[in-house]
Design a protein around this motif. Structure first.
Motif, PDB file in Angstrom:
ATOM      1  N   GLU A  97       0.830  -1.210   0.000  1.00  0.00           N
ATOM      2  CA  GLU A  97       0.000   0.000   0.000  1.00  0.00           C
ATOM      3  C   GLU A  97       0.857   1.251   0.000  1.00  0.00           C
ATOM      4  OE1 GLU A  97      -3.969  -1.633   2.349  1.00  0.00           O
ATOM      5  OE2 GLU A  97      -2.238  -0.911   3.482  1.00  0.00           O
ATOM      6  N   ARG A 114      -7.205  -4.879  -4.786  1.00  0.00           N
ATOM      7  CA  ARG A 114      -6.106  -5.590  -4.137  1.00  0.00           C
ATOM      8  C   ARG A 114      -5.258  -6.365  -5.140  1.00  0.00           C
ATOM      9  NH1 ARG A 114      -5.474  -3.268   0.592  1.00  0.00           N
ATOM     10  NH2 ARG A 114      -3.838  -4.847   0.742  1.00  0.00           N
ATOM     11  N   ARG A 115      -5.894  -6.980  -6.129  1.00  0.00           N
ATOM     12  CA  ARG A 115      -5.124  -7.759  -7.094  1.00  0.00           C
ATOM     13  C   ARG A 115      -4.160  -6.860  -7.859  1.00  0.00           C
ATOM     14  NH1 ARG A 115      -7.888 -11.619 -11.560  1.00  0.00           N
ATOM     15  NH2 ARG A 115      -7.331 -13.273 -10.097  1.00  0.00           N
ATOM     16  N   ASP A 118      -1.310  -5.615  -5.540  1.00  0.00           N
ATOM     17  CA  ASP A 118      -0.271  -6.615  -5.283  1.00  0.00           C
ATOM     18  C   ASP A 118       0.594  -6.854  -6.512  1.00  0.00           C
ATOM     19  OD1 ASP A 118      -1.155  -6.879  -2.697  1.00  0.00           O
ATOM     20  OD2 ASP A 118      -2.399  -8.637  -3.097  1.00  0.00           O
ATOM     21  N   ASP A 139       2.682  -7.685   2.455  1.00  0.00           N
ATOM     22  CA  ASP A 139       1.599  -7.431   3.407  1.00  0.00           C
ATOM     23  C   ASP A 139       2.067  -7.098   4.812  1.00  0.00           C
ATOM     24  OD1 ASP A 139       2.604  -9.896   4.008  1.00  0.00           O
ATOM     25  OD2 ASP A 139       0.695 -10.968   3.921  1.00  0.00           O
TER      26      ASP A 139
END
Length: 500
Positions: A97, A114-115, A118, A139
């Motif tokens: 993030e 999120r995909r 990442d 993470d």
């Protein structure tokens, strides 16, 4: 073609003139080093380009056209990315993030994708995967990372901007050599792609390893620009110092003779988180160096001795008596001092006056309740002068000072009431050459007066020039002790890397 041109930039904060006349040009396909003492104006110049500071005068020209940079968002839109010296990370957000924080990929305009997050972050994490160390993953919350790992995240964040112009303000101050080498590999690749890179550093070896040109700023003015291949470190230092006289030369460390002097601190088989089986002695009048790659247990040992971290094995004696600090307050009461290079976390109280920042240890050691400010100022005057600290008045807020002068305040607070043992945890990180010279001159003087000093430095030259002996750390243990003629760069590197 010149990518970026700055002419006559000027910036004042009230009566303080941060930048008198800043001139700078940056071309595509080069690493242009910007160097100067803390407070010289180089960071202000970069912040003008980044849009976080508005100049009072001057002109910024981008790709041949004058531009007005209204703010950080406007700077990013113009293709400028920046790494800030003081990290700008969100502590409770993850590594991934933070890397994409300026432009988090969204789904439906409301939720983070999120995909995509990442996938995009993984590209930059992979660049440093084998040098980032344990506990570093996409993470992991940033607050759980070590200082060097946080700095890597900040570098990744700048790289993720994919900006044609990249500014790195002290990006390597907390990194170990393997991390620096990887970062330089990336910079060379970006340079080959035609990116224009500004690189600020106080480490002369880095400047000459990565730079194509170097611009020197002194007292708020650009004084010289040279091709790296056509200059040398001594010339650059003379340009930085100007008519202020020669820098104090680092004296060759005297041969240590701890057996002939009174032992100030003895550590036997100390163990804790990040270190094991650590044993050493420090005599009064001796400077013992901690060397090796960054994050090999040196800081953890110093913090444990100061009561800022725990240890679960071994014993310590202080001046011949058993010693175990349950807290920093306990260590202070026993005459043990600790100076961290992370002044923003462990040092200054931002927004408070210089006087309040320089005197808290005096209050603790002497259990003072009330005192006249004039008496405190008299107490603080000597240490501040000994460190050649530059400030307008002692009542000014500490954040009005340069980073180097803030660090001098942190050190001066320990000198009002002299400790018996001084623990220095990379104390010169991010400060300029003149401030380093002032600091090490004082450290040698304190040792000569009988203080026992332990110095960890991430800069090999500082250890070799100032430490009587050097303990080389690797993977939380001491792998070699260097004495006398053994204290060479080759031996230090060999001991640091042989087991890494």
């Amino acid at each position: 073609m010149t990518e970026l041109l700055i002419r006559g930039a000027r910036k004042a904060y009230g009566a303080t003139l941060a930048l008198r006349r800043g001139d700078f040009d940056l071309k595509g396909g080069e690493v242009h080093v910007l160097i100067g003492s803390n407070g010289s104006g180089k960071s202000t110049l970069c912040k003008i380009v980044a849009g976080s500071v508005k100049p009072d005068a001057g002109e910024v020209v981008l790709n041949g056209a004058p531009v007005t940079i209204a703010g950080p968002q406007a700077s990013r839109a113009l293709g400028i990315g920046i790494f800030y010296q003081e990290l700008s990370l969100a502590a409770r957000r993850t590594v991934a993030e933070n890397i994409l924080l300026p432009e988090l990929p969204a789904t439906g305009g409301l939720f983070v994708n999120r995909r995509e997050l990442d996938e995009r972050a993984a590209r930059y994490i992979a660049e440093f995967a084998d040098v980032a160390g344990d506990g570093f993953s996409a993470d992991t919350p940033v607050l759980n990372l070590r200082a060097d790992q946080r700095q890597l995240v900040e570098i990744m964040k700048a790289l993720a901007s994919e900006a044609p112009i990249l500014i790195f303000d002290e990006p390597t101050s907390a990194l170990d050599r393997a991390q620096v080498d990887r970062f330089f590999e990336i910079l060379k690749r970006l340079k080959g792609e035609g990116r224009a890179i500004v690189f600020i550093s106080h480490r002369m070896d880095e400047i000459f390893a990565i730079g194509d040109r170097v611009t020197v700023i002194r007292d708020g003015e650009t004084v010289a620009t040279s091709n790296i291949a056509e200059t040398d470190p001594s010339t650059v230092i003379r340009q930085m110092v100007g008519d202020q006289g020669e820098l104090v030369a680092a004296a060759a460390a005297p041969a240590a003779a701890p057996g002939e002097a009174r032992i100030a601190l003895q550590v036997d088989r100390l163990g804790g988180q990040g270190f094991t089986e650590i044993s050493f002695r420090v005599a009064r009048g001796e400077i013992l160096g901690f060397g090796g790659l960054h994050g090999q247990g040196q800081s953890s040992v110093l913090r444990a001795l100061f009561g800022a971290a725990s240890h679960d094995a071994g014993s310590v004696t202080l001046d011949g008596k058993p010693y175990k600090a349950a807290s920093p307050r306990d260590a202070i009461a026993h005459g043990v001092a600790y100076v961290s290079g992370d002044r923003s976390r462990d040092g200054v109280v931002q927004g408070r006056p210089i006087l309040e920042n320089v005197t808290p240890i005096h209050f603790l050691r002497n259990r003072i309740g009330l005192v006249r400010p004039s008496a405190l100022k008299d107490k603080a005057d000597g240490p501040l002068k000994a460190l050649k600290t530059k400030f307008q008045t002692i009542d000014h807020p500490i954040n009005s000072l340069s980073g180097g002068n803030q660090q001098k305040i942190v050190i001066a607070r320990w000198l009002i009431d002299r400790p018996d043992v001084l623990l220095l945890d990379d104390p010169t990180k991010g400060i300029d050459l003149q401030a380093k010279s002032d600091l090490f001159a004082l450290i040698r003087q304190l040792a000569a007066e009988g203080m026992g000093i332990v110095l960890y430095s991430s800069e090999d030259a500082e250890l070799l020039a100032n430490a009587d002996r050097i303990l080389v750390f690797n993977s939380g243990s001491v792998t070699r002790e260097l004495r006398g003629d053994e204290r060479t760069r080759y031996n230090l590197y060999h001991a640091a890397y042989e087991a890494a």
